[in-house]
Structure formats: structure tokens, C-alpha cells
Design a protein around this motif. Structure first.
Motif, PDB file in Angstrom:
ATOM      1  N   SER A  22       0.837  -1.198   0.000  1.00  0.00           N
ATOM      2  CA  SER A  22       0.000   0.000   0.000  1.00  0.00           C
ATOM      3  C   SER A  22       0.870   1.246   0.000  1.00  0.00           C
ATOM      4  O   SER A  22       0.645   2.189  -0.743  1.00  0.00           O
ATOM      5  N   ALA A  23       1.896   1.226   0.851  1.00  0.00           N
ATOM      6  CA  ALA A  23       2.732   2.419   0.996  1.00  0.00           C
ATOM      7  C   ALA A  23       3.554   2.680  -0.263  1.00  0.00           C
ATOM      8  O   ALA A  23       3.610   3.805  -0.764  1.00  0.00           O
ATOM      9  N   GLY A  25       4.384   2.908  -3.960  1.00  0.00           N
ATOM     10  CA  GLY A  25       3.598   3.027  -5.185  1.00  0.00           C
ATOM     11  C   GLY A  25       4.052   4.246  -5.958  1.00  0.00           C
ATOM     12  O   GLY A  25       5.220   4.645  -5.889  1.00  0.00           O
ATOM     13  N   GLY A  27       3.522   7.128  -5.273  1.00  0.00           N
ATOM     14  CA  GLY A  27       3.982   8.142  -4.322  1.00  0.00           C
ATOM     15  C   GLY A  27       5.493   8.162  -4.212  1.00  0.00           C
ATOM     16  O   GLY A  27       6.104   9.221  -4.081  1.00  0.00           O
ATOM     17  N   ASN A  28       6.116   6.999  -4.280  1.00  0.00           N
ATOM     18  CA  ASN A  28       7.560   6.920  -4.140  1.00  0.00           C
ATOM     19  C   ASN A  28       8.270   7.242  -5.445  1.00  0.00           C
ATOM     20  O   ASN A  28       9.314   7.887  -5.449  1.00  0.00           O
ATOM     21  N   TYR A 105      -5.315   8.886  -9.002  1.00  0.00           N
ATOM     22  CA  TYR A 105      -4.164   7.985  -8.908  1.00  0.00           C
ATOM     23  C   TYR A 105      -4.246   6.931 -10.012  1.00  0.00           C
ATOM     24  O   TYR A 105      -3.244   6.569 -10.626  1.00  0.00           O
ATOM     25  N   PHE A 217       1.124  10.884   2.328  1.00  0.00           N
ATOM     26  CA  PHE A 217       0.743  10.221   1.085  1.00  0.00           C
ATOM     27  C   PHE A 217       1.534   8.930   0.919  1.00  0.00           C
ATOM     28  O   PHE A 217       0.988   7.865   0.646  1.00  0.00           O
ATOM     29  N   SER A 311      -1.237  -0.294  -4.321  1.00  0.00           N
ATOM     30  CA  SER A 311      -1.673   0.933  -3.633  1.00  0.00           C
ATOM     31  C   SER A 311      -3.127   1.271  -3.962  1.00  0.00           C
ATOM     32  O   SER A 311      -3.902   1.629  -3.069  1.00  0.00           O
ATOM     33  N   LEU A 315      -6.487   1.881  -1.549  1.00  0.00           N
ATOM     34  CA  LEU A 315      -7.367   3.052  -1.632  1.00  0.00           C
ATOM     35  C   LEU A 315      -8.820   2.599  -1.769  1.00  0.00           C
ATOM     36  O   LEU A 315      -9.723   3.133  -1.137  1.00  0.00           O
TER      37      LEU A 315
HETATM   38  N1  PFF Z   1       1.030   5.327  -0.454  1.00  0.00           N
HETATM   39  C1  PFF Z   1       0.637   5.250  -1.833  1.00  0.00           C
HETATM   40  C2  PFF Z   1       1.814   5.676  -2.677  1.00  0.00           C
HETATM   41  O1  PFF Z   1       2.798   6.183  -2.141  1.00  0.00           O
HETATM   42  O2  PFF Z   1       1.744   5.534  -3.895  1.00  0.00           O
HETATM   43  C3  PFF Z   1      -0.585   6.064  -2.123  1.00  0.00           C
HETATM   44  C4  PFF Z   1      -1.671   5.915  -1.096  1.00  0.00           C
HETATM   45  C5  PFF Z   1      -2.252   4.673  -0.871  1.00  0.00           C
HETATM   46  C6  PFF Z   1      -2.070   6.992  -0.329  1.00  0.00           C
HETATM   47  C7  PFF Z   1      -3.222   4.524   0.121  1.00  0.00           C
HETATM   48  C8  PFF Z   1      -3.023   6.877   0.652  1.00  0.00           C
HETATM   49  C9  PFF Z   1      -3.590   5.625   0.855  1.00  0.00           C
HETATM   50  F1  PFF Z   1      -4.469   5.495   1.796  1.00  0.00           F
END
Ligand code: PFF
Length: 445
Positions: A22-23, A25, A27-28, A105, A217, A311, A315
Motif C-alpha cells: 500500500s505504501a 507506489g 507516491g515513491n 491515482y 501520502f 496501492s 485506496l
Molecule cells: N502510499 C501510496 C503511494 O505512495 O503511492 C498512495 C496511497 C495509498 C495513499 C493509500 C493513501 C492511501 F491510503
């Protein structure tokens, strides 16, 4: 290990991998480099790391603890610990934020799918032209949503956990390979300097807001995703170790992504401040220059698409778990209806990259496009605000004393010693810093 009708992770590593999934994705790999570029580089990275440590990890532990204690979705979890009529609104905010973030996203995730094929075909059209084609935009977006829905229908252990297991180690290895290559490019050292040598005079209130928002995020915090994932963890697990592992894996992947992007960017003379197009402009250049780059590139975009999928799944899981637990909908019905709603609210984002001019540059928002506005409101502000409320909720309303009992399960005496430190961070440091950053935005300071 207990298995309930709600489903549960099948092992500790299963949970850590799913939560890391989840973390880790877009975002990184997409968001962190472009925000770093826009915020001036290394000083932002330093503030970001500080935010992860001081705020991200304490809030992550709080969400996981609340989730495991109640074994419920965010709304149900909050109802279970307070009789207040108002606090559950924080859960509703999370449910809405989950759907709203998913709506744009999945558009960007669609680009990663497009780039798999563009890399195979050695496409010569620009990123700008690619995203301005409405049929391709909507097609990729819809495809990605359907993939996400398919996984979420499978439920937590079959759907989410299985995917995450293979992915993270592979993504890590391919990034190491790309870094090794990027660092050999002419002029790479200028990029390394931009990325790692901080000039703290560049830090402003907006840098700190961007860093804090990015931390929330990237760690999937502030909207109850980690409450929901925590609700599937067994009582034998050590939550503090789980949280630390997830934060470490997530931060490592982001930092590595920057080490690929910035050396290459400075080497080919592109602008670090170009915004959301950054990695889609620079990565293909790297693959062009690299021996065997086509294969590496295809493989990379496949991995990125899967990272995005683990990810998007989290969501979507937040509103779905809410409807299943609270409204007693079947999982299938919840997934179908939420996916449809997300598709509709995602259309303006999909069309905001050049296909519809009115959506592509919105004047009363400084000329930003619709997708960028959604990312700012939901991906930054709403998560940060949600994080503030969750810190207060767990720190003061439920109380860290109650939370500590849950946290101590599976933790052993050595970890008990860390609980007062966590409690102090969650009750005092997190709310004060987050509130200061948000107030600064309103211009009160
Ligand atoms: N953490 C995911 C990313 O970095 O791509 C995006 C994300 C997933 C944000 C789930 C918030 C969430 F609840």
C-alpha cells in the motif's frame, strides 16, 4: 493463526508486505521525485525524512493499533472507541478521501501501463502528446480501475497479500541496477549534489507542508487505510516492528528513486521543476541510453504498474470495507458501485492533461490542471488534516493508555519501554507540528 470471516493476513510477513505494498507506489517513484524537484532538492529531502520519523511513524503505529483493536473499517473503528457523534466524521473523511485519491491515482497508474507499451514500441511521441489523447487516457484509466476492482473482490489474503509478496524485492533490485547506471552518466554528480547536499535557506512554510503531505501520502496515512489494513492483523504481531519495517521499506524505495532520477536529469539537462511529468520524461531517456534498456524499461514499468496496483487496492479497500462492515453490503456490490463512482469522478482528471483545455489550466487555481488540484486537496491537505485528527483521536480521545494495551499485545517487554516515547510524540509533537503547518497555509502566521 486465527482466520475470521472478515479475512486476515496469513502471516507477519504477509501483513508487512501488504502494508508496504500500500505504501510503496506512485507516491515513491512518481510523486516523491517531482515534489523534491519542485521544492529545490536536498533540503526538502531532509525535511521529508524528519516528517517520516517524527510524525509518520507515530501516526502509522496509531492507525495500526486502532485498526487491530477494533477489527473494523475507519468509521466503525472510531465508533467503537467513542460515543461522540462527531469523531466518526474523520472516518467518513477517510472514505471520501480514499475514493477521491483513487480517482486521479488510477489515471497516473494508467500512464505506467501505457509506458509498458510505449517502451516496447520505441514510441517517439512526447509525454505531453500521450496524455493529451482522451481515448488513451480514459482507456488506460478504466483498465486500471478494473484491475484494482478485480483484486479487491478477491479479498485480503488471496487478493492483496499474494501480489505484494513478489513485487517489493524485485522493485528494490531493479532500482539498484538503475542507480548504478545513472551514476555513470556524464554530469551525474550535479544531480547527486542537488538531491543530497541541502541548502537549508530554501526551506519555507510551503516546503514543510509539501514534505508533511508527501510523508502522509507515501505512508498511506491520514485516511484510515492503515486502520483498515491493521484490522486484518493478528494479536500476536508486534505492531511497532511492523510499522517500522513498513516505514523503512517505503522510505528506502523513495530515496532510491530519487537517486535514479536526479543524476539522469542533470546529465541530460532537463528541468527539476517540471512537475508531474518528471519521471515520465526522464525514465524513458535512461532506458534509451542504457544497454538492454528496452527490456529493463518494460520490466520497470510492469513493476511500477504492479506497485501502483497494490496501492490502488488499499485506496479502494477503505470505502469497500466501510460499506461491507457498516452497511452490510456484499463485497462484490461494494466494489462495483465504488468503482463506478470513482470512474465518474476520475474523468475530469483523465481529461485534464491537455484533452480538455478548460480542465487543463484552471485559472482560479494558479493555472493548475484538475488532476493537480485533486492531488493537492485530497493527496496533501485532506491526508494531513486527517492525520492531525487521527493523532488527536488516538492520543487524547481513545487515549494512549488504552492504545498502549493493544500495542503491548505481541510486543514483549523490551518494546513496552518505547511506548511512553510514542505516546509523547503522538499527543504533543504530531498535533502541534501538523496544526502549525496547516495554519501557516491559511496565512495566520
Ligand atoms: N502510499 C501510496 C503511494 O505512495 O503511492 C498512495 C496511497 C495509498 C495513499 C493509500 C493513501 C492511501 F491510503
Amino acid at each position: 493463526m486465527e482466520q475470521t470471516a472478515r479475512g486476515a493476513w496469513t502471516s507477519r510477513t504477509g501483513f508487512i508486505l501488504a502494508a508496504s505494498g500500500s505504501a510503496i507506489g506512485l507516491g515513491n517513484i512518481w510523486r516523491f521525485p517531482y515534489v523534491t524537484g519542485m521544492q529545490g532538492g536536498a533540503a526538502f529531502v531532509a525535511v521529508y525524512l524528519g516528517c517520516v520519523l517524527a510524525i509518520g511513524i507515530p501516526v502509522l503505529i496509531a492507525e495500526l493499533t486502532l485498526g487491530r483493536h477494533t477489527a473494523l473499517n475507519p468509521v466503525g473503528a472510531i465508533r467503537a472507541i467513542t460515543k461522540s457523534r462527531y469523531w466518526p466524521l474523520v472516518g467518513y473523511l477517510g472514505v471520501i478521501t480514499g475514493a477521491a485519491i483513487l480517482s486521479y491515482y488510477a489515471v497516473i497508474a494508467g500512464w505506467t501501463v501505457g509506458y509498458i507499451f510505449r517502451t516496447i514500441a520505441h514510441s517517439s511521441s512526447t509525454f505531453g502528446a500521450f496524455v493529451a489523447d482522451p481515448a488513451i487516457e480514459i482507456g488506460n484509466f478504466a483498465l486500471f480501475l478494473l484491475l484494482t476492482a478485480g483484486v479487491v473482490i478477491g479479498g485480503v489474503e488471496r487478493g492483496i497479500e499474494r501480489w505484494s509478496k513478489i513485487l517489493m524485492p524485485m522493485l528494490f533490485l531493479i532500482l539498484l541496477g538503475l542507480i548504478a547506471f545513472a551514476l555513470t552518466l556524464d554530469g551525474a554528480s550535479k544531480g547527486v549534489e542537488f538531491y543530497l547536499k541541502p541548502d537549508f535557506s530554501k526551506i519555507t512554510g510551503s516546503t514543510v507542508l509539501a514534505a508533511l503531505g508527501q510523508a502522509f501520502f507515501s505512508l498511506s496515512l491520514g485516511m484510515g487505510a492503515m486502520i483498515t489494513y491493521g484490522s486484518y492483523i493478528s494479536k500476536q504481531e508486534n505492531l511497532a516492528i511492523s510499522a517500522a519495517s513498513v516505514a523503512l521499506a517505503d522510505t528506502l524505495i523513495a530515496v532510491l528513486a530519487g537517486l535514479v532520477v536526479f543524476p539522469a536529469l542533470f546529465s541530460v539537462g532537463q528541468e527539476p521543476t517540471q512537475g508531474p511529468s518528471l519521471v515520465f520524461n526522464i525514465l524513458p531517456r535512461i532506458f534509451e541510453m542504457m544497454p538492454g534498456g528496452t527490456i529493463v524499461g518494460v520490466f520497470f514499468f510492469i513493476l511500477l504498474a504492479i506497485a501502483a496496483l497494490t496501492s490502488t487496492v488499499s485506496l479502494l479497500e477503505v470505502p469497500v470495507a466501510f460499506l461491507v462492515d457498516q452497511k452490510k453490503w456484499s463485497r462484490k456490490k461494494a466494489v462495483a458501485i465504488v468503482t463506478l463512482i470513482v470512474f465518474v469522478i476520475g474523468l475530469p482528471s483523465a481529461l485534464s492533461q491537455g484533452s480538455v483545455p478548460a480542465l487543463s489550466s484552471i485559472e482560479w487555481f494558479g493555472g493548475r490542471d484538475f488532476l493537480g488540484i485533486m492531488d493537492f486537496i485530497f493527496g496533501n491537505l485532506s491526508l494531513t488534516f486527517g492525520g492531525l485528527l487521527l493523532a488527536i483521536l488516538v492520543g487524547w480521545v481513545w487515549g494512549t493508555r488504552n492504545a498502549a494495551e493493544e500495542l503491548a499485545l505481541g510486543a514483549g517487554p523490551r518494546f513496552a519501554a518505547l511506548i511512553p516515547g510514542w505516546s509523547f510524540m503522538l499527543r504533543f509533537v504530531c498535533p502541534l507540528i501538523i496544526a502549525a503547518v496547516l495554519l501557516n497555509l491559511t496565512g495566520i502566521f
